[in-house]
Design a protein around this motif. Sequence first.
Motif, PDB file in Angstrom:
ATOM      1  N   CYS A  25       3.785  -8.391   4.808  1.00 58.64           N
ATOM      2  CA  CYS A  25       3.377  -7.338   5.147  1.00 58.64           C
ATOM      3  C   CYS A  25       4.861  -6.859   5.581  1.00 58.64           C
ATOM      4  O   CYS A  25       5.607  -7.594   6.234  1.00 58.64           O
ATOM      5  N   CYS A  28       4.446  -6.597   9.848  1.00 62.28           N
ATOM      6  CA  CYS A  28       3.983  -7.132  10.759  1.00 62.28           C
ATOM      7  C   CYS A  28       4.816  -8.876  10.109  1.00 62.28           C
ATOM      8  O   CYS A  28       4.184 -10.066  10.889  1.00 62.28           O
ATOM      9  N   ILE A  30       2.969 -10.477   8.257  1.00 65.36           N
ATOM     10  CA  ILE A  30       2.119 -11.822   8.045  1.00 65.36           C
ATOM     11  C   ILE A  30       1.535 -11.863   6.806  1.00 65.36           C
ATOM     12  O   ILE A  30       1.883 -10.982   5.736  1.00 65.36           O
ATOM     13  N   CYS A  39      -2.299  -4.731   4.723  1.00 65.56           N
ATOM     14  CA  CYS A  39      -2.560  -5.834   5.677  1.00 65.56           C
ATOM     15  C   CYS A  39      -3.329  -6.081   6.523  1.00 65.56           C
ATOM     16  O   CYS A  39      -4.045  -4.934   6.295  1.00 65.56           O
ATOM     17  N   CYS A  42      -2.553  -4.870  10.584  1.00 64.93           N
ATOM     18  CA  CYS A  42      -2.254  -3.734  10.850  1.00 64.93           C
ATOM     19  C   CYS A  42      -2.008  -2.704  10.244  1.00 64.93           C
ATOM     20  O   CYS A  42      -2.663  -2.948   8.141  1.00 64.93           O
TER      21      CYS A  42
HETATM   22 ZN   LIG Z   1       1.299  -6.380   9.283  1.00 66.16          ZN
END
Ligand SMILES: [Zn+2]
Lengths: 138, 357
Positions: A25, A28, A30, A39, A42
Amino acid sequence: MARIPIAEGLFTSMSDDARLIGGRCTACEIVTFPIQGSCPRCPSTDMTEHPLPRHGRLWAWTTQEFPPPSPPYLGPKGDAFVPYGVGYVQLGDDVRIETRITTAEGLKIGMEMELVLVPSWTDKDGNEVIAFAFRPVV
Amino acid sequence: MGAIAIRKALADAGVEWRDIQFGFAGSYEIDNPDAVVALMGLTGIPFTNVYNGCATAGSVLALAADAIRLGDYDLGIAVGMDKHLPGAFSADPRLYACPSWYGELGQFLTPKFFGMKINKYMHDHGITSPTLARVVAKNLRNGALNPNAFRRKPLAEEEILGSRMLNYPLTQYMFCSPDEGAAAVIVCRADRAHRYTDKPIYLRASAVRTRRLGAFEVHSPWLPIEETVGPTVDASRAAFEKAGIGPEDVDVIQLQDTDAGAEVIHLAENGFCADGDQEKLVADGELEIGGRLPVNTDGGLIANGEPIGASGLRQIHEVVLQLRGQAGDRQVPGDPKVGYTQLYGAPGVAGVSILSL
Ligand SMILES: [Zn+2]
């Protein structure tokens, strides 16, 4: 008769140095496996391809000692079925991925594991289907 | 079977089907559990079909209780029914937001997840395989005392440990089996319960929760590095908070024992002990009917199977019998006053209900 991957966009090549393709992502950071459209942490829909490390550590495991229901399972059944390991391998600080393990013997949490591409079955057009697995590094 | 369960529940409450103002019905394998109204009487009541994974029956009860709390109705029914053919759960992985290859490779399986979860838990917290066998032996002994149970034959611990390995460390007899079953519960306004019984059982709290990011969950092709507790922990804390009591106040406990390892893990996830304490609690017989923490007094899923839509209402039925002192040969001694039930399973959903006199 050709070698074909089990799914498009799952690994970077069909050679020995192939890497699995995760998703990252951009908001964020991840990492998911495989890449997905949005994601899970988020609300971002901006996920980019993220090649994953080829080596990792075994985080959890079990064995699969009976043939899974088919469908969806396409591997060997009946007398041809060979028990296999299944586990989560932690790849650096990126992600833990669930994977088949090439053996059901001698597995221990924390052991070093490496990615391998494995011929899995022959499809109806006679192509050899290539999937991924991890094997203990001895 | 749904109609049989409903008739028994109506008779127990001393009410007629025509008195029932609404119903919620849970099932996984039955497309349309509403079909049961044709067997009971077509009275035109709102009747809602529910499927919510392994927490279906807990969701049905929570929805029925909420319908009463909203003030729209005084008397209703929660019913669950299911029938499952032998063999592990199977479906198209794409329906669970998993890629097709996950199923094609033989990874889209629930038993394998339970094997991984308890194997890691045993590694982290020092639980041993004989403890898993003791849990199974206990639940089968309890099942032998339950005329409604599906497996009523006790097994020795050695037989359980020695049965075919399915998903290490779980052997064949450590898993529950699919089967068929139905259960029904009549719910009414608390202030009117005395009209139907002189010993009403109150639903103090019910909570349903789904997995959060970082929980170690079934059907997960990947997990993030960040870890968090599972939905059972979240549902349990929410239910205790609503009920205004804690685990120490509970006298009889029904936990989701899809496999023996699940019962061991769930004992800690629901707050009844610390991680690792199960080894000694089981060895000391504390989870037995006469123990300090009686768990799965009717034999749990291991003796009753898992008809998903009915399973949680079967737990409620057992708690009601125990709190009324009507559990016969398997009655928990000392007049239990508070009962607890927990469901957990695919796709990472949990339901907890707390009942009391
Ligand atoms: Zn994210």
